[in-house]
Structure formats: C-alpha cells, structure tokens
Design a protein around this motif. Sequence first.
Motif, PDB file in Angstrom:
ATOM      1  N   ILE A 661      50.029  24.259  -9.350  1.00 37.66           N
ATOM      2  CA  ILE A 661      48.744  23.814  -9.926  1.00 37.66           C
ATOM      3  C   ILE A 661      47.748  23.463  -8.820  1.00 37.66           C
ATOM      4  O   ILE A 661      46.546  23.586  -9.020  1.00 37.66           O
ATOM      5  N   SER A 662      48.272  23.056  -7.670  1.00 29.18           N
ATOM      6  CA  SER A 662      47.330  22.724  -6.598  1.00 29.18           C
ATOM      7  C   SER A 662      46.680  23.977  -6.023  1.00 29.18           C
ATOM      8  O   SER A 662      45.708  23.891  -5.278  1.00 29.18           O
ATOM      9  N   ALA A 663      47.206  25.151  -6.398  1.00 29.22           N
ATOM     10  CA  ALA A 663      46.577  26.407  -5.956  1.00 29.22           C
ATOM     11  C   ALA A 663      45.228  26.611  -6.640  1.00 29.22           C
ATOM     12  O   ALA A 663      44.413  27.406  -6.186  1.00 29.22           O
ATOM     13  N   PHE A 664      44.993  25.902  -7.732  1.00 24.56           N
ATOM     14  CA  PHE A 664      43.708  26.053  -8.437  1.00 24.56           C
ATOM     15  C   PHE A 664      42.623  25.154  -7.856  1.00 24.56           C
ATOM     16  O   PHE A 664      41.517  25.112  -8.380  1.00 24.56           O
ATOM     17  N   ILE A 665      42.960  24.451  -6.796  1.00 23.60           N
ATOM     18  CA  ILE A 665      41.950  23.556  -6.203  1.00 23.60           C
ATOM     19  C   ILE A 665      41.253  24.268  -5.049  1.00 23.60           C
ATOM     20  O   ILE A 665      41.919  24.850  -4.197  1.00 23.60           O
TER      21      ILE A 665
ATOM     22  N   PHE B   9      45.851  32.616  13.147  1.00 22.54           N
ATOM     23  CA  PHE B   9      45.347  31.260  13.398  1.00 22.54           C
ATOM     24  C   PHE B   9      45.873  30.294  12.326  1.00 22.54           C
ATOM     25  O   PHE B   9      46.203  29.143  12.635  1.00 22.54           O
ATOM     26  N   GLY B  10      45.928  30.781  11.119  1.00 19.88           N
ATOM     27  CA  GLY B  10      46.441  29.950  10.025  1.00 19.88           C
ATOM     28  C   GLY B  10      47.823  29.410  10.344  1.00 19.88           C
ATOM     29  O   GLY B  10      48.094  28.219  10.167  1.00 19.88           O
ATOM     30  N   TRP B  11      48.687  30.251  10.840  1.00 17.29           N
ATOM     31  CA  TRP B  11      50.052  29.828  11.215  1.00 17.29           C
ATOM     32  C   TRP B  11      50.014  28.853  12.393  1.00 17.29           C
ATOM     33  O   TRP B  11      50.692  27.831  12.386  1.00 17.29           O
ATOM     34  N   GLN B  12      49.213  29.215  13.432  1.00 18.94           N
ATOM     35  CA  GLN B  12      49.139  28.340  14.622  1.00 18.94           C
ATOM     36  C   GLN B  12      48.613  26.968  14.215  1.00 18.94           C
ATOM     37  O   GLN B  12      49.123  25.929  14.646  1.00 18.94           O
ATOM     38  N   ASN B  13      47.589  26.999  13.356  1.00 16.88           N
ATOM     39  CA  ASN B  13      46.969  25.764  12.898  1.00 16.88           C
ATOM     40  C   ASN B  13      47.963  24.894  12.129  1.00 16.88           C
ATOM     41  O   ASN B  13      47.941  23.676  12.241  1.00 16.88           O
ATOM     42  N   LEU B  14      48.840  25.550  11.405  1.00 19.58           N
ATOM     43  CA  LEU B  14      49.855  24.807  10.642  1.00 19.58           C
ATOM     44  C   LEU B  14      50.704  23.963  11.586  1.00 19.58           C
ATOM     45  O   LEU B  14      50.930  22.779  11.348  1.00 19.58           O
ATOM     46  N   PHE B  15      51.173  24.616  12.662  1.00 20.68           N
ATOM     47  CA  PHE B  15      52.053  23.898  13.590  1.00 20.68           C
ATOM     48  C   PHE B  15      51.290  22.873  14.425  1.00 20.68           C
ATOM     49  O   PHE B  15      51.890  21.976  15.002  1.00 20.68           O
ATOM     50  N   GLY B  16      50.005  23.038  14.464  1.00 22.03           N
ATOM     51  CA  GLY B  16      49.186  22.030  15.146  1.00 22.03           C
ATOM     52  C   GLY B  16      48.906  20.836  14.250  1.00 22.03           C
ATOM     53  O   GLY B  16      48.360  19.833  14.713  1.00 22.03           O
ATOM     54  N   PHE B 264      61.811  25.364   0.552  1.00 29.18           N
ATOM     55  CA  PHE B 264      60.885  26.238  -0.191  1.00 29.18           C
ATOM     56  C   PHE B 264      59.585  25.491  -0.524  1.00 29.18           C
ATOM     57  O   PHE B 264      58.484  26.028  -0.358  1.00 29.18           O
ATOM     58  N   ILE B 265      59.717  24.258  -0.964  1.00 31.44           N
ATOM     59  CA  ILE B 265      58.522  23.464  -1.295  1.00 31.44           C
ATOM     60  C   ILE B 265      57.674  23.245  -0.031  1.00 31.44           C
ATOM     61  O   ILE B 265      56.447  23.373  -0.047  1.00 31.44           O
ATOM     62  N   LEU B 266      58.391  22.966   1.053  1.00 34.05           N
ATOM     63  CA  LEU B 266      57.710  22.791   2.355  1.00 34.05           C
ATOM     64  C   LEU B 266      56.923  24.058   2.700  1.00 34.05           C
ATOM     65  O   LEU B 266      55.780  24.002   3.177  1.00 34.05           O
ATOM     66  N   MET B 267      57.553  25.191   2.449  1.00 29.77           N
ATOM     67  CA  MET B 267      56.900  26.477   2.744  1.00 29.77           C
ATOM     68  C   MET B 267      55.701  26.712   1.822  1.00 29.77           C
ATOM     69  O   MET B 267      54.678  27.252   2.244  1.00 29.77           O
ATOM     70  N   ARG B 268      55.853  26.312   0.555  1.00 33.22           N
ATOM     71  CA  ARG B 268      54.744  26.494  -0.395  1.00 33.22           C
ATOM     72  C   ARG B 268      53.521  25.671   0.047  1.00 33.22           C
ATOM     73  O   ARG B 268      52.387  26.136  -0.025  1.00 33.22           O
ATOM     74  N   ILE B 269      53.798  24.453   0.539  1.00 29.10           N
ATOM     75  CA  ILE B 269      52.692  23.617   1.029  1.00 29.10           C
ATOM     76  C   ILE B 269      52.125  24.222   2.302  1.00 29.10           C
ATOM     77  O   ILE B 269      50.904  24.257   2.519  1.00 29.10           O
ATOM     78  N   ALA B 270      53.038  24.748   3.133  1.00 25.83           N
ATOM     79  CA  ALA B 270      52.595  25.404   4.376  1.00 25.83           C
ATOM     80  C   ALA B 270      51.670  26.571   4.056  1.00 25.83           C
ATOM     81  O   ALA B 270      50.647  26.764   4.727  1.00 25.83           O
ATOM     82  N   LEU B 271      51.999  27.319   3.038  1.00 23.87           N
ATOM     83  CA  LEU B 271      51.184  28.498   2.696  1.00 23.87           C
ATOM     84  C   LEU B 271      49.770  28.092   2.306  1.00 23.87           C
ATOM     85  O   LEU B 271      48.805  28.797   2.621  1.00 23.87           O
ATOM     86  N   LYS B 272      49.657  26.951   1.671  1.00 25.04           N
ATOM     87  CA  LYS B 272      48.324  26.468   1.306  1.00 25.04           C
ATOM     88  C   LYS B 272      47.532  26.150   2.580  1.00 25.04           C
ATOM     89  O   LYS B 272      46.350  26.491   2.704  1.00 25.04           O
TER      90      LYS B 272
END
Lengths: 665, 287
Positions: A661-665, B9-16, B264-272
């Motif tokens: 759901i946070s993808a919609f933000i 850059f998105g990946w580098q920025n994540l680790f930063g 997996f959840i960590l990765m999902r947040i990372a993808l954001k």
Amino acid sequence: MRLTAYTLSVFTIVLLSLIDLTAKGDPLSDRIANYNMVIELDTATKRLDAFSEILWKNLSTDTITKLQFHLYYNAFKNTESTFMLKRDMFADMMDGGLQNDCKWSWTEITSLTDTAGNELTNEMHFIAPDDGNPNDQTVLEVPLAIAVLPGEQIELKMKWEAKIPGTMPRTGHNKDFYFMVQWFPKLGVYEAEGVRNAPAGRWNCHQYHSKGEYYADFGVYDVAIKVPKGFKLGGSGELVSMKEEGEMNVWKFHAEDIIDFAWTASPHFEIQKNEWEGVKINLFTYPEHAYLADRYLNTIKSALSYMSEHLMKYPYPELTIVNPPIHGMYSGAMEYPTLITAMGLSSIPKGIKILETLTVHEFIHQYFMQMVASHEVEEPWMDEGFTTFYEGRVLDNYMGEQNSTIDLLGINVGNKEYNRIEFFGESNPKIASNNRRSWQFKHGGYGPVSYNKTAIWLNTLEGLVGIESMDEIMHTYFHRWKFKHPCGANFEEVVDEVVAKNHSAQFENGMKWFFDQVLRSTETCDYTVASISNELIRPKAGFFKLDENCLPLKNVKDGEAQVKSTVILNRLGELKFPVDVAIHFSNGETINKIWDGIDRSFDYSFEGDYKITSVEIDPERKIYIDKNFINNSKVVKPEQNGIRKYLVHFMTSLQSIMTNISAFI
Amino acid sequence: MSFLKAYIFGWQNLFGNLKLWLSLYLINLGFALIASFGLSSYLNSTIGDSLVSAEGLAGFSYTIVGDLLNNYGESFGVILNQSIGILIIYFCISIFTTGGIASVFLQEKRDMGSFWAACGTYFWRMLRLTVYFLILSAGVLGIFFFLYRKFALDMFPFQLEEESILSKYLYILLPIYFFFASLIFTIQDYSKFHIVQNSQWLIAGPIFKSIAFTIRNYIPCIILFLLNFSTFLIVYLAYYFISDYIPTSSFSGILLFFIFSQFFILMRIALKLINLGGVSYLYRMKR
C-alpha cells in the motif's frame, strides 16, 4: 394448433414402432411409463411441435380412473406460478433473462386420446396439490374415460406444443444453445399402498418448485428429434440414427430403464468420444473448451471405476457429459439419466476443481436419483445427500483427501472437509431438519442441509459402524432398491439390518436413536475436553483415630509420589454419540476408552507413576458431525510451533500488504 | 543511458542511507508486531492447548481454519478490523516519511535529524499529493473497468458468445492500462521532488512541472520505472518460489521462514528507496 405435415407423416412410423416399445435389452426395471416421441424444434420461434405415444402400466392392485402429468414448462408461463413466486436464489438472473424479448414458456396439450380413441382433453384440468395456487399449471389431472384395471395398461396418444423458455434454471435456450430438460408432459408416479409407505394408493405428482425435480417411473424412451441441419445433438440413452430430411436432420434416440429423457442441441458442439469398459463416453463441449477433455475423461473414468467397485457397474451403454457454453451456464451442473452437465471454464484455475467436482457429483446421481429412484422433492437428502457422500469418497480417492477440491497456491482443501465446513459455516446450521420436503425450506438451508449435512452424518455413520459395514449398508440399500422407489424408512431398515448383523452388541436397540438425531432433529454435536489435572498423591494427614497422634501434612515432589490424574469431558451439543477417548501419559502410554457420550459431563481418573500429557476425544474423527474438532483435545503443555507458524505467516503477510500500500504514495 | 546511471545510483544511494532503510523496516516490523499481539492471544486461547495446533504444522489445514472461523470467528473479525486500522495508520506514517526521504535524497543530507524534520515539513503536502493521485489512479482504473465491462458485455455470462471474450479484452486493455498507470506513478514520483525543491505550500505547480518534466524526459523516466518494476517482480517471484521450499514443520524451519520473510520485507522497502533514489538522480540530471 401447430400440427405440421412432418408430424403427421411420422405418425405412422410411431405407431409401428410402438409395437416394440419395450423391447431390446433385458429389463432392469418394471418399465411402467414408456414414451415414444416425435419432436420438431423450430429454432426461429423457439417452439416444439410434438407427438407422444405413452404406454402406462398399472402394476398396482388398484383401479386407476385418472392420470396426472407434470407440465414443467408452465412454471415459466408467467409471474404467478409457484416456481416463479418462490424462485429464491434464481430471482435476479431469471428476471434478467425473462425481461429480454418476453422469453416465457408454456406447454399445451392439444389432443389426448386413449386406446379406444376417446378424447380426454375436455375433462383435463390443472391441480395444485402442494400449495393450492390457482395460477400454477404445472400439474395436469386427466380423468380417464376407461379405467385402467389392475395389471392392465393404457396407451395414450398426445399432441402437444411447447414454447421453450429463455435461459432458465436447468433448461431453456440461449443464442443457439438448447438444453432440453423437464420439457415434455411427463406422468407422475402412482404409488400403490405401501410404496414409499403410502397409506393408500395415490398419485404422487408435485408442482414444479424451484428446488427439487426428480421423481418418475422407469420406462423405455424412443425419441425422434427433428432439428435444422448443422445442429449437433446429445441425448439420454443411445443415438440410434441420424437421417437427413430436406433442410432438417432427424436424430433418433433410444433409452431403456430410465426415469426421464433430456437432450441438448447446438451447432457449435465439438464431440469427443471415449470408452470405459464397454461404456461409451460422449463429451460435448464448445470448441474453446475442448482442451479440457482430458480432465473430464480422467475424472469420469475414475468415478465409473469407483462406483463399479463399490455399488454396481454403470449399466447403461452410453454416458454423455455436456460442458455448456458460458451463456448456458444455468444448466451447468445438472443430472439426467445417462446425460449430465458439468461446467468447465478456462478462467477458473485448474487448482480449483469445480469441473472435477461437478463431473463426479452429477455422475453419482446416475446411482442416486436415476437407478435408486428416490423422491428428490419429498426427501431431497436421499438424492443429493447420498450423492454428496459419494462425491467426497470418489474425489478424495481420485485426488487425495487434502486437495480434491482446491489445490492452489499452497491452499489445499479436500472435498469431504469442504462439505463439513460449508455446513457448519452456515449462519444457522439448525435452520431445518433433514427430513423436510424441498419446498419447505422456506427460509433457506436446502443446499447445506440436504447436501452437506446428509454427507456429514453418513460419514458419522461410517465412523460408528466402520467402513466395511458402511459399504455393506450402501451396497445392500442400492441393490435392494435399484430401479425402484425407496423412501427414507427403507434406508433406515437396511441400516438396522446390517448393524444388527455386524454390531448387535454395540447397538443392540438398532439405529433409530441415530436417525432421530441426525435426520429428524436440528441439533448439533460438540464434545470437548474440559480439563486435565495431575495431582501428586500426598500421604494421609490429620487425625484418623483420636487415640493416635496427628499425622502431619507433608509436601511431596515429582517422582516421590504417585499421581492422580483426572480428565473431565463435556458434551456441549445436544446430539449424543458414543465416542472414543485417547488418554496419553508422560511415559508414552495411551489408554483408549469409549465414552457413551450421554452425560453432560464425565470424567476418567487414574492413579499411577505417570501424568496425563494430553487427551483426545474421537481421535480418528469418526463423529464427523462434531461441529468443532479444535476443542476435542487438550494438552497439558501446549505445542507452540503451530501457533508460531500461523503468527509468522500472518505477520509477514501484513508486512507485505503494508509495503504494497505504501507503493501508492 | 541516464536511466541506467539513475538505477545504479538508486542502489548506491540505498547503501549510503542504511539508517534510513533500517528505520523504515523497523517501523514496518513494529506495526506488524502490534497487529500480531492480538492474533497471538486469540490463537493461544482457541487452539493453544489443543492438539490441532500441532496438526497445522504439517501444512494448510482447511478443517482447522474452518473450525476456527466457524466457532471462534467473531474474535478473529475484531483482530482483522484492528489490522485494517493498523494498515491505515501505517499508510499515514508512510506518507509522513515520504517527504523526509525525498528531501534527504534531493539534498543528499544523510543525517536522521534532517530526515525527521523534513517528514514534518512536507507531511501535509505529501498527504495532498497522495490523495490527488489516489483519486487519479482510481479514476483511470474506473475508466478501464468501464471500458472492459462495455467490451465484455457487462461480464454477464448469458450475454457472452464465448468465455474467451472475457480474457481477450483483458489482454488488450491491460497493457494500455499499465501504460497509463505507470505514467501516473512516474509523475507522482517526480512531483515529490518538485515539491521539496520548490518548497511551495500549494502543490499544483510542482505537479504540473512534474508532468512537463515526465513528458520532456519520457524515455529515461519510463525505462527507469520499468527497471525498478522488473526488479520488484524478480524479488517477488524469488520470494514466492523460495519460500515454498522452506519447511515450516519445526521451530528451526519457522525461524528460517521468518528470517527469509524479513529479508524479503527489507528488500521491498529497499526497492522503494532505490526507486526514489533513481528518480532523484534523474530529476537532478534533467531539470
């Protein structure tokens, strides 16, 4: 009157063929009601123009002065028929279908003569034996000019017309798909005294209700159907011939020892033929669903094999399975003699086994409804319930107990457990007892009670008497009543008989107590383990003889003294069954007891070196009608891993939803 | 190849921004734990002392789930409602943190103090932005659903000539819908940075600027979106298939499943964060 030249021309052929109306194979039944019909389908006006020769035998000791016919299509004649007034779940869909182009239907008998040529139409009139509805025209009573004496027979010649309804429950037409069931004037059943416990001879011919259809005498059917070229037909029995006649084709079907005749027509059918141990299997599908053939054929062969092994080999030469097109889905789960429908859709994942379930369920009706011709309207449980019971057996045997209904994305559901949960998941499982007539389920519950509850208590009966005795019960019942009309009491008699033979010590008073509870009551069953206690037995303390010293109270530790263990069992539900109880001890020992299950509360106590670790009521789940298996057991030290597993799944699912759901933000 | 540089850059920025990543994960975990307390008590009071709790270890048991819901379903309904409440709060918190993330990524300030300050500064603007785009997304979805129903004859089975009509129009309309949906998501992402950059209370200006930006740089923007979306699909599919092979019939198996799920959840947040990092890079490059 729309008697065409075609009808007249075939009139002679019909007369000739009547001479041999009941011949061919050895009769399996009494062949009381026999039909020879010539039909012309007008696809432009959606009408049938028909001629029927009916041969009815009076096998009773009564003199019959009247006949009763079902005119099912009059149920869809107007808004005031009993079917339309009580159409319940069909309401929205039916009304939608009828609004378009006034697709109401009717049947009209234009001429009816007896053997002597007496015209009977003048005296015939509609009756409404169930509800007195003067606007219901689904039962026609025909007073006879010449009574039918015991052992004699009557031959009737009937000219009739019918308008086919638009998409209706079970029957009708949509686009160029026709599914023709309950479509011809069909005789009711004359029940002589004693038949299905009839107190005196009577016609049994109910109005057409939205729930329940089947009850008819066995007979031989010869049906010639004239349809425009290009149409492909499937029907009950065997296709005898298909001949061209100008722009039309005449399809002739012959069927013996069946209680009804159904047929279907469409120019789009793709027909796949197969065979199982001499039985020809015809699969009718639309081209887009032809690829589902293997699923249909493998399933039906498995069902044929199971039923052959457990009851009797399917006795008819052919079996036709119809997968209707999507616009004919109203007829997608129906059973008629030697012809069944089972909806199969591409959009439903393979793991959701509706196709297999419908195929098996509708096929089993060949045994319970068609061969054992009980009364679906008066005792629906004997038809749908027995079928659902065997549906579970066949499907669980074919695809496994845990995944015969759903096997998708890690979710596995077996058929037997699905039926149980469906019933107990009803908002009011106590809504009605099992022994109601189909139209008396006024406020719902017809399906859950007639189908699911019956299957559940049949499984409970199996649990009580064992699978061998259950097989013997069903086998005896089937063979005693095949090609006859049993009632519920007849089944109870068979159960009593087999139980008396095999389990006289356990159930010395017969099984009436069982049927009183499951069939004639609405109550539920729920046993629970209320508590377990393990107390160390302390040495006696206090004064025992006044001239002796007081014995001091001493504390004891584990291992220093014996243990008094007590388990208390409760009966929370109203139903009472003898139940197995397994009591597990800390040394790995298990003591098995049988509790009669009658008292509201009961206990077992033990003294020894070991503590009770867990107790289980009905560990094999024989009492399948118990509504809650969770409280059937109790452990002293809870097993946390099961809860952890559910918690972890719940938590990670929730986390996943949060990130989504946070993808919609 | 600006989109590729942006993606990297998105990946580098994540680790930063490990602290930020971890913080967002902990917020997620915290809310899930709060929601699970209720379920834990519920399960303990229903199946906790029953032998069926062990039966559930063998795999999904419809009998147990069915009996649980049929006999104790009312309490479960309360827990579900509570979970929905928690989801709504989490959604608001996510809106709150979005302004902080955009600000940190745009200004490359990696201290958490700046992050939390920016969260507060931009909360109402990000809330409005979210509401506007939710309405827009719902509108587009509604239009496509309306078109689908129109083509598929209201999905009324009795009207359909063939069942395949249902899938045929779905296959035609889905890619078109995906195109518009991806465009909306892309514009929404760039709007966040325009809001932070322009620091205006009204957000209409930044949204229009974002639309202009996206149209002007359509190719790199949409390819970056597709790259991030593909990464999401890969991660999701990998989780789906691998988690199936983890047996959860013992404590160690459950623990392993939990650890893997948290990864997996960590990765999902990372993808954001990777997505927003890449967008911020492209925004700075192309504005």
